[in-house]
Design a protein around this motif. Sequence first.
Motif, PDB file in Angstrom:
ATOM      1  N   GLY A 197       0.791  -1.076   0.163  1.00 54.05           N
ATOM      2  CA  GLY A 197       0.040   0.071   0.132  1.00 54.05           C
ATOM      3  C   GLY A 197       0.812   1.214   0.012  1.00 54.05           C
ATOM      4  N   ASN A 198       2.154   1.155   0.126  1.00 49.71           N
ATOM      5  CA  ASN A 198       3.201   2.273   0.102  1.00 49.71           C
ATOM      6  C   ASN A 198       3.058   2.908  -1.214  1.00 49.71           C
ATOM      7  N   ASN A 199       3.433   4.325  -1.464  1.00 51.66           N
ATOM      8  CA  ASN A 199       3.431   4.751  -2.913  1.00 51.66           C
ATOM      9  C   ASN A 199       4.969   5.060  -3.031  1.00 51.66           C
ATOM     10  N   VAL A 200       5.237   5.182  -4.240  1.00 49.06           N
ATOM     11  CA  VAL A 200       6.760   5.267  -4.800  1.00 49.06           C
ATOM     12  C   VAL A 200       6.769   6.487  -5.532  1.00 49.06           C
ATOM     13  N   TYR A 201       7.256   7.511  -5.576  1.00 47.32           N
ATOM     14  CA  TYR A 201       7.520   8.741  -6.309  1.00 47.32           C
ATOM     15  C   TYR A 201       9.076   8.833  -7.041  1.00 47.32           C
ATOM     16  N   ASP A 202       9.158   9.334  -8.147  1.00 42.75           N
ATOM     17  CA  ASP A 202      10.268   9.567  -8.891  1.00 42.75           C
ATOM     18  C   ASP A 202      10.597  10.923  -8.464  1.00 42.75           C
ATOM     19  N   VAL A 203      11.782  11.499  -8.519  1.00 42.09           N
ATOM     20  CA  VAL A 203      12.191  12.814  -8.276  1.00 42.09           C
ATOM     21  C   VAL A 203      13.159  13.226  -9.455  1.00 42.09           C
ATOM     22  N   PHE A 204      12.844  14.437 -10.119  1.00 40.63           N
ATOM     23  CA  PHE A 204      13.413  14.904 -11.351  1.00 40.63           C
ATOM     24  C   PHE A 204      14.090  16.462 -10.738  1.00 40.63           C
ATOM     25  N   ILE A 205      15.197  16.615 -11.441  1.00 40.05           N
ATOM     26  CA  ILE A 205      15.485  18.037 -11.466  1.00 40.05           C
ATOM     27  C   ILE A 205      15.350  18.798 -12.583  1.00 40.05           C
ATOM     28  N   ASN A 255       4.826   6.250   3.006  1.00 44.19           N
ATOM     29  CA  ASN A 255       4.137   4.616   3.433  1.00 44.19           C
ATOM     30  C   ASN A 255       2.556   5.025   3.663  1.00 44.19           C
ATOM     31  N   LYS A 256       1.930   3.975   3.520  1.00 43.74           N
ATOM     32  CA  LYS A 256       0.302   4.001   3.705  1.00 43.74           C
ATOM     33  C   LYS A 256       0.088   4.470   5.141  1.00 43.74           C
ATOM     34  N   GLY A 257      -0.886   5.315   5.027  1.00 49.53           N
ATOM     35  CA  GLY A 257      -1.460   5.766   6.342  1.00 49.53           C
ATOM     36  C   GLY A 257      -2.293   4.901   6.922  1.00 49.53           C
TER      37      GLY A 257
END
Length: 217
Positions: free
Chosen positions: A37-45, A57-59
Amino acid sequence: MSYKKRGIHIEIDPQMMIGPRGLSISLVKFKETLVNGNNVYDVFIENGEKVGEFIVNKGDIGKKGDKGESGRGIVEIVKLDKIDKTNNWEIKYTDETSSFFSVEDGKDSYEIWLHLGNKGTVEDFFEAYRGYSISNVEFIENIPGTGNKYNIKIENNYTVGEIIAPEGPQGKDGNINFTTFEIIDGYLWATYTRDTEHIKFSINENGELEVSIHEQN
């Protein structure tokens, strides 16, 4: 800046070095949801390069909210009355309230006919769209060896076609070369003397001439 001590002389020329500006984060984009249930996000510059990712983390499941109020449904739609061309309607709801709306009738065929620039009464309108019957058969010429040619006209004196009445067969009293015409119930009938057939001419709904051959009674 100078520094002197016991015969030693030191000169220092301090300078500031300015390096290139660092790129800032420009975008955080959702990537996926993990099985837990946790979400993954990509980081871009700023230059579009991906520099990493992080996990949120999933709440915990929140408390159940209060029950909402019942919705409002439609019980029936009733026509109240009609004033001129306006139809008035009422919508009755399950909470015993009502709302109202009106619908205006569209133009009928006669009104559209007037709107297009025509003038006249309803009778004129019906006359304009009434089908026309054959009213006259007008001789044009004799074609040697073939027969007589005739124009066929309808009630508004418009010529809708022509026919050729073939020459009759050679009889005892000589060559029979005439045809009798009669208008019956709006149809033109051409009957050949000393023959067993006659021809019916009519105008179809498209204004075209139709010809059919019938046995004489």
